[in-house]
Design a protein around this motif. Structure first.
Motif, mmCIF file in Angstrom:
data_model
loop_
_atom_site.group_PDB
_atom_site.id
_atom_site.type_symbol
_atom_site.label_atom_id
_atom_site.label_comp_id
_atom_site.label_asym_id
_atom_site.label_seq_id
_atom_site.Cartn_x
_atom_site.Cartn_y
_atom_site.Cartn_z
ATOM 1 N N ILE A 25 66.775 46.289 -64.996
ATOM 2 C CA ILE A 25 66.246 47.612 -65.310
ATOM 3 C C ILE A 25 65.964 48.337 -64.005
ATOM 4 C CG2 ILE A 25 64.340 48.889 -66.351
ATOM 5 C CD1 ILE A 25 64.076 46.626 -68.379
ATOM 6 N N ASP A 26 66.665 49.428 -63.793
ATOM 7 C CA ASP A 26 66.475 50.274 -62.624
ATOM 8 C C ASP A 26 65.749 51.528 -63.109
ATOM 9 O OD1 ASP A 26 66.634 51.986 -60.473
ATOM 10 O OD2 ASP A 26 68.795 51.797 -60.215
ATOM 11 N N LEU A 27 64.491 51.680 -62.731
ATOM 12 C CA LEU A 27 63.686 52.788 -63.238
ATOM 13 C C LEU A 27 64.240 54.161 -62.860
ATOM 14 C CD1 LEU A 27 60.080 51.406 -62.745
ATOM 15 C CD2 LEU A 27 61.428 51.496 -64.830
ATOM 16 N N ASP A 28 64.933 54.261 -61.748
ATOM 17 C CA ASP A 28 65.515 55.544 -61.363
ATOM 18 C C ASP A 28 66.784 55.878 -62.138
ATOM 19 O OD1 ASP A 28 63.714 56.577 -59.524
ATOM 20 O OD2 ASP A 28 64.591 55.445 -57.862
ATOM 21 N N ASN A 29 67.344 54.891 -62.813
ATOM 22 C CA ASN A 29 68.603 55.102 -63.530
ATOM 23 C C ASN A 29 68.537 54.522 -64.941
ATOM 24 O OD1 ASN A 29 70.252 56.334 -61.362
ATOM 25 N ND2 ASN A 29 69.762 54.408 -60.337
ATOM 26 N N LEU A 30 67.504 54.883 -65.672
ATOM 27 C CA LEU A 30 67.375 54.395 -67.043
ATOM 28 C C LEU A 30 68.486 54.992 -67.908
ATOM 29 C CD1 LEU A 30 63.519 54.653 -67.520
ATOM 30 C CD2 LEU A 30 64.870 52.557 -67.293
ATOM 31 N N ASN A 31 69.015 54.172 -68.786
ATOM 32 C CA ASN A 31 70.070 54.602 -69.690
ATOM 33 C C ASN A 31 69.417 54.988 -71.019
ATOM 34 O OD1 ASN A 31 72.179 54.875 -71.465
ATOM 35 N ND2 ASN A 31 73.159 52.941 -70.919
ATOM 36 N N TYR A 62 60.551 66.762 -64.168
ATOM 37 C CA TYR A 62 59.208 66.625 -64.717
ATOM 38 C C TYR A 62 58.742 65.187 -64.539
ATOM 39 C CZ TYR A 62 59.816 71.109 -67.042
ATOM 40 O OH TYR A 62 60.020 72.436 -67.306
ATOM 41 N N PRO A 63 57.498 64.995 -64.061
ATOM 42 C CA PRO A 63 56.981 63.628 -63.963
ATOM 43 C C PRO A 63 56.771 63.045 -65.360
ATOM 44 C CG PRO A 63 55.449 65.225 -62.994
ATOM 45 C CD PRO A 63 56.579 65.989 -63.576
ATOM 46 N N PHE A 86 56.723 56.215 -71.968
ATOM 47 C CA PHE A 86 57.742 56.414 -72.992
ATOM 48 C C PHE A 86 57.209 56.022 -74.358
ATOM 49 C CE2 PHE A 86 60.251 55.893 -69.153
ATOM 50 C CZ PHE A 86 61.226 56.867 -69.304
ATOM 51 N N GLU A 87 57.769 56.632 -75.376
ATOM 52 C CA GLU A 87 57.643 56.154 -76.743
ATOM 53 C C GLU A 87 58.966 55.461 -77.045
ATOM 54 O OE1 GLU A 87 54.703 59.358 -78.914
ATOM 55 O OE2 GLU A 87 56.848 59.757 -79.027
ATOM 56 N N LEU A 88 59.025 54.744 -78.158
ATOM 57 C CA LEU A 88 60.227 54.022 -78.548
ATOM 58 C C LEU A 88 60.607 54.461 -79.954
ATOM 59 C CD1 LEU A 88 61.957 51.672 -77.309
ATOM 60 C CD2 LEU A 88 60.618 50.133 -78.745
ATOM 61 N N ILE A 105 61.910 57.525 -75.489
ATOM 62 C CA ILE A 105 61.582 58.944 -75.586
ATOM 63 C C ILE A 105 60.550 59.214 -74.505
ATOM 64 C CG2 ILE A 105 60.582 60.761 -77.014
ATOM 65 C CD1 ILE A 105 61.350 58.988 -79.463
ATOM 66 N N PHE A 106 60.888 60.034 -73.516
ATOM 67 C CA PHE A 106 59.960 60.224 -72.414
ATOM 68 C C PHE A 106 58.865 61.233 -72.754
ATOM 69 C CE2 PHE A 106 63.590 62.949 -71.435
ATOM 70 C CZ PHE A 106 63.000 64.163 -71.106
ATOM 71 N N ILE A 107 57.671 60.936 -72.243
ATOM 72 C CA ILE A 107 56.505 61.787 -72.432
ATOM 73 C C ILE A 107 56.112 62.308 -71.052
ATOM 74 C CG2 ILE A 107 54.130 61.905 -73.263
ATOM 75 C CD1 ILE A 107 56.236 61.236 -75.456
#
Length: 192
Positions: free
Chosen positions: A12-18, A45-46, A50-52, A59-61
């Motif tokens: 898991i690469d946090l800068d390149n999440l799929n 946006y910071p 996430f929600e799932l 789903i980013f918050i």
């Protein structure tokens, strides 16, 4: 610098999440735990957490404005006062407390702006349920979602927020009594 880790043999690469990929609960928890010490930006946006969704997709918050959090704090304070004055003994969470709203037999992690878990439900939770999204799902019996919908309740912003609220929080699977004979209820508040 990207933070990379392996969770259950999946890198898991946090800068390149799929965002097209499905994530396991363990991966979801790992990603959110890393966001406490790592700034992630999506579309400039910071992202706080996430929600799932029901398909395991993230789903980013994003961070919320000061006034919205002031409304959340006031509603939580009023709910806390009611909880104390009526000796309910329940637990109140704000917009960082997520719940497993199992929908159609799929795990869906959602974060209401304010939620209340009854004392009866809370006392039966295991450590696993309290400190992770593992274990049997449970949901609050009262929740609040705050949206900027404007003054006209017939506008598209209201309809969209109301639909999401009903589909993601007050679903058929969460309307059933929640172990204590209490039924989940919720409210959608307008910021204007």
């Amino acid at each position: 610098m990207a933070k990379t880790s392996k969770v259950y043999n999946q890198e898991i690469d946090l800068d390149n999440l799929n965002f097209e990929r499905s994530y396991t609960l363990e991966e979801f928890e790992y990603i959110n735990s890393q966001l406490k010490n790592f700034t992630l930006e999506i579309n400039r946006y910071p992202v706080n957490f996430f929600e799932l969704d029901e398909n395991g997709k993230l789903i980013f918050i994003t961070e919320t404005p000061c006034m919205r959090e002031a409304v959340v704090a006031e509603i939580a304070a009023q709910l806390r006062n009611w909880n104390i004055q009526t000796a309910q003994g329940g637990v109140i969470t704000t917009s960082q407390g997520g719940f497993d709203f199992t929908i159609n037999h799929s795990t869906v992690i959602r974060v209401p702006d304010v939620a209340f878990v009854s004392q009866n439900t809370f006392l039966r939770l295991t450590d696993e349920q309290c400190w992770s999204f593992q274990g049997a799902p449970f949901t609050p019996i009262f929740l609040v979602k705050i949206s900027d919908i404007g003054e006209d309740i017939y506008n598209s912003k209201f309809r969209e927020a109301d639909k999401r609220f009903k589909e993601e929080f007050i679903t058929l699977s969460t309307r059933v009594p929640n172990g204590s004979g209490q039924v989940i209820s919720g409210y959608l508040f307008d910021l204007t």
